[in-house]
Design an enzyme around this catalytic site. Structure first.
Site, PDB file in Angstrom:
ATOM      1  N   LYS A  62       5.997   6.970 -44.110  1.00 38.02           N
ATOM      2  CA  LYS A  62       6.656   8.141 -44.437  1.00 38.02           C
ATOM      3  C   LYS A  62       7.373   8.362 -45.873  1.00 38.02           C
ATOM      4  CE  LYS A  62       9.962  11.477 -42.431  1.00 38.02           C
ATOM      5  NZ  LYS A  62      10.893  11.745 -41.307  1.00 38.02           N
ATOM      6  N   SER A 100      10.359  -0.629 -60.463  1.00 38.76           N
ATOM      7  CA  SER A 100      10.777   0.256 -59.171  1.00 38.76           C
ATOM      8  C   SER A 100      11.520   1.409 -59.669  1.00 38.76           C
ATOM      9  CB  SER A 100      11.661  -0.713 -58.184  1.00 38.76           C
ATOM     10  OG  SER A 100      11.787  -0.115 -57.229  1.00 38.76           O
ATOM     11  N   ALA A 123       5.568  -1.214 -60.622  1.00 36.88           N
ATOM     12  CA  ALA A 123       6.037  -1.781 -59.247  1.00 36.88           C
ATOM     13  C   ALA A 123       6.995  -0.948 -58.512  1.00 36.88           C
ATOM     14  CB  ALA A 123       6.427  -3.074 -59.362  1.00 36.88           C
ATOM     15  N   GLY A 159      15.401  -2.373 -60.535  1.00 35.50           N
ATOM     16  CA  GLY A 159      15.078  -1.293 -59.850  1.00 35.50           C
ATOM     17  C   GLY A 159      16.542  -1.209 -58.941  1.00 35.50           C
ATOM     18  N   GLY A 160      16.390  -0.248 -57.878  1.00 41.86           N
ATOM     19  CA  GLY A 160      17.583  -0.058 -57.236  1.00 41.86           C
ATOM     20  C   GLY A 160      17.507   0.865 -56.134  1.00 41.86           C
ATOM     21  N   PRO A 184       8.373   1.481 -52.531  1.00 44.75           N
ATOM     22  CA  PRO A 184       9.545   1.157 -51.727  1.00 44.75           C
ATOM     23  C   PRO A 184       9.651  -0.212 -51.064  1.00 44.75           C
ATOM     24  CG  PRO A 184       8.409   3.132 -50.940  1.00 44.75           C
ATOM     25  CD  PRO A 184       7.629   2.613 -52.012  1.00 44.75           C
TER      26      PRO A 184
END
Length: 188
Positions: free
Chosen positions: A78, A39, A61, A6-7, A64
């Site tokens: 949000k 992610s 997955a 992810g990142g 956030p």
């Protein structure tokens, strides 16, 4: 070929925008066996004109998370709502199952390659690059400039570009666990 834990959201948005707006075909192949598109990798995979996975890989997955200071519940909600709508719009643009993609954000759902194929998130499973090229041959792709092309991968030669030493270093320190440790040390 993609394998990522992810990142960061800003960088992911930049990569996805470039893929969605390019006038060349982008094929995202989650590989080799054992790789993941977790992610941010989920968004990048879905953005490709064609998405494929090797056996033994996973995707998903994509809920956030924050590094450093915690998000308030309002901010978390949000961001989650924004990211949920974004992944659905990417999936819809690429003709993928938006509801299955949404679950990667709202429920942190992950899919194996067969599950991703069954749920309409990817186009096919390929054993390796050679199998990928065979399965790509003859596929029709609509580009962002309204051109439609037919892939001819029958005589393609693969050229692999290795990362430079600087790119390898940046990759190593941007790995989420290392980045978190470095952020914590900087805070201290």
């Amino acid at each position: 070929q993609l394998d990522t834990p992810g990142g960061l959201l800003n960088e992911t948005e930049s990569i996805v925008q470039r893929i969605l707006n390019t006038n060349i075909p982008v094929i995202v192949f989650v590989a080799p066996d054992g790789a993941s598109a977790a992610s941010a990798g989920t968004f990048i995979t879905l953005a490709g004109h064609i998405c494929a996975m090797a056996p033994g890989t996973v995707l998903g997955a994509a809920h956030p998370v924050s590094f450093g200071e915690a998000m308030s519940e309002d901010v978390r909600q949000k961001v989650t709502q924004h990211v949920t709508a974004w992944i659905q719009s990417i999936a819809e643009k690429r003709g993928k199952n938006a509801d299955a993609a949404k679950l990667t954000v709202t429920q942190s759902k992950s899919y194996t390659a067969p599950e991703a194929l069954e749920n309409g998130i990817i186009d096919f499973i390929a054993e390796d690059i050679d199998d990928l090229l065979i399965k790509l041959n003859g596929r029709i792709i609509a580009l962002s400039d309204n051109r439609t092309i037919i892939l001819d991968t029958s005589k393609v030669t693969i050229t692999e570009y290795k990362m430079t030493a600087v790119e390898e270093f940046i990759k190593a320190i941007s790995e989420p666990n290392i980045a978190y440790i470095l952020l914590s040390l900087a805070t201290i």
